[in-house]
Design a protein around this motif. Sequence first.
Motif, PDB file in Angstrom:
ATOM      1  N   LEU A   1      24.513  80.931  85.204  1.00 16.04           N
ATOM      2  CA  LEU A   1      23.764  82.809  84.728  1.00 16.04           C
ATOM      3  C   LEU A   1      21.987  83.042  85.860  1.00 16.04           C
ATOM      4  N   GLY A   2      21.388  82.359  85.782  1.00 12.17           N
ATOM      5  CA  GLY A   2      20.224  81.982  86.598  1.00 12.17           C
ATOM      6  C   GLY A   2      19.778  81.114  86.749  1.00 12.17           C
ATOM      7  N   ILE A   3      18.331  80.663  87.432  1.00 11.82           N
ATOM      8  CA  ILE A   3      17.723  80.010  88.433  1.00 11.82           C
ATOM      9  C   ILE A   3      17.149  79.617  88.221  1.00 11.82           C
ATOM     10  N   THR A   4      16.320  78.924  87.348  1.00 14.51           N
ATOM     11  CA  THR A   4      15.051  78.367  87.438  1.00 14.51           C
ATOM     12  C   THR A   4      14.138  77.586  88.520  1.00 14.51           C
ATOM     13  N   LYS A   5      12.795  77.554  88.538  1.00 15.35           N
ATOM     14  CA  LYS A   5      12.118  76.159  89.981  1.00 15.35           C
ATOM     15  C   LYS A   5      11.833  74.897  88.887  1.00 15.35           C
ATOM     16  N   ILE A   6      12.195  74.243  89.350  1.00 13.52           N
ATOM     17  CA  ILE A   6      11.565  72.990  89.013  1.00 13.52           C
ATOM     18  C   ILE A   6      10.496  72.311  89.578  1.00 13.52           C
ATOM     19  N   ALA A   7       9.372  72.299  88.703  1.00  4.85           N
ATOM     20  CA  ALA A   7       8.579  71.746  89.738  1.00  4.85           C
ATOM     21  C   ALA A   7       8.461  70.097  90.578  1.00  4.85           C
ATOM     22  N   ILE A   8       7.894  70.827  92.226  1.00  7.59           N
ATOM     23  CA  ILE A   8       8.142  69.215  92.656  1.00  7.59           C
ATOM     24  C   ILE A   8       7.464  68.091  91.850  1.00  7.59           C
ATOM     25  N   ASP A   9       8.216  66.964  92.062  1.00  4.88           N
ATOM     26  CA  ASP A   9       7.702  65.513  91.273  1.00  4.88           C
ATOM     27  C   ASP A   9       7.597  64.531  93.041  1.00  4.88           C
ATOM     28  N   PRO A  10       6.737  64.706  92.178  1.00  5.24           N
ATOM     29  CA  PRO A  10       5.313  63.592  93.556  1.00  5.24           C
ATOM     30  C   PRO A  10       6.001  62.384  93.946  1.00  5.24           C
TER      31      PRO A  10
END
Length: 538
Positions: free
Chosen positions: A240-249
């Motif tokens: 239904l939708g896509i959200t960004k996942i913050a960069i995982d250092p």
Amino acid sequence: MKRTKRTIIVICMIALMMMFAAVPAMAANTGTNWTLTDTEDPDVTINITISGTGNNIVFNLTMFVYNEVTSVSEPTISVTVPGNDFGSGTFNSFVTIGGYTIYLPIQGNNMSGKDGDPKIIDGIGAGHNWVEEARHNPACTVDGYVSYKCTTHGDRYTQVLAALNHDWDGGVVTTSATCVNEGLMTITCQRTGCNATKTEEIAIDPDNHDGETYEKVITDATCDTAGEMGTYCEDCDALLGITKIAIDPKNHVGETYEDVITAATCDTAGVMGTYCEDCDALLSTTEIAKDPKNHVGETYEDVITAATCDTVGVMGTYCEDCDALLSTIEIAKDPKNHVGETYEDVITAATCDTAGVMGTYCEDCDALLGTTEIAKDPKNHVGDTYEKEITAATCDTVGEMGIYCEDCDALLSTEAIPAIGHSHVLTGHKDATYYEDGYDEYTCSNCGDTYTVIIPQLTVIDASVASYNKNLQDKSNQNLVFAITVTLSDGATTLDFQHAEKVNGGQKGTKTFTYDEYTVVVAWNDNNKVTSVAVTLK
């Protein structure tokens, strides 16, 4: 005409047509069931059935090709017979199927009328004057018709007016379709007087998600790339939708590379880092073994080979950490470093009155290393000399001359003084003759010594006639005249003498003249002519 192999399903329409001549056909009457066959193409047959309820008459026509049923006819055609119940009305109809026009006379409940049996025709025949008798307009689901009557012959036929069908509106959704369930739509006919409705199923709407949702990671976030979180329909799992996942250092999923953190040196292990190729983060470290060739600390120098007077030396540069030899440079020759053998050579020879100097030299470069004194050498006289007579020379005795060193007066050598010899002078002389020796007497003016030199007696070694007169008749006298050349033993040549002697003329004769050393023989003839003069040595 010949038909292709096919099955044609036709919704039969009763049409008003002009009557034409009938095409030959065969018909088998079975009351409400008829079979028509094209006589020109026996492979084509058409089956007709009639049934009905009340005023509705339903015709079903099925066409067969090559005696194979290729389809069934549907839907059906409904005709309302005016003022009559099924089984009592009379009318004529025309139906087209598969390119054939079918004449259908209806009498009561049978397909038979005053105009004959059902048949295949080309059209309605000419010559009639048709006039509309009655009209019944079609409704949504019921056909209408127009009845015509020929004013000339009294024939009638009926033209079916096809049902109008419902004029459906756009419909109203009564139940929405979702991503997993069909919906329902109610549709209403818009024609006046018709309240017909129908429902239609609405296909599943893959975009209508009205249930619960859940989240699932689509792409993990990594050290240099944001991830994606998907929101999904719990009913159909649609995204239904896509959200960004913050960069995982801390999530490093790509390639890695290695880079030296601390270089290994000759005495210290190094550190190698493993890095993420995406974000350059340090992931781990490993130890790098000591590198015996990497010298990064201080250095010191030490002589490997000392330079000498005739050889360059070698200076080494060393690592202060591991004492490894890093490089070498040349050390210039050291003229003061004499490490080889030595030899001695006289610098100044010792003489009879002066000490000498002995030099010690380097055998490699001939440098003078030192000197020592050489004691006076009483035999080495290098200075000037002078002479002094030791014994005087006499007339017949050798004298002696001494050679002395001017520095020390040492007698260096002696030389003989030649005897001065007698100084004889001629004090007496006697010539040698053909008969005896002569002499010379000499007396020394220095010492009075005398000696006599004998002059040997002369001898003739050659004698020849120099000249003679051949004619004895000399004008002055009649003497024989001849001259003799004599060569003596001392080498002197003299004209010894000229001899003249009278001889007896007028007669031939000879005469011998004898001397000490030779004999002369003269011969002449009777004409007083000398014929020969010969000299013979004794």
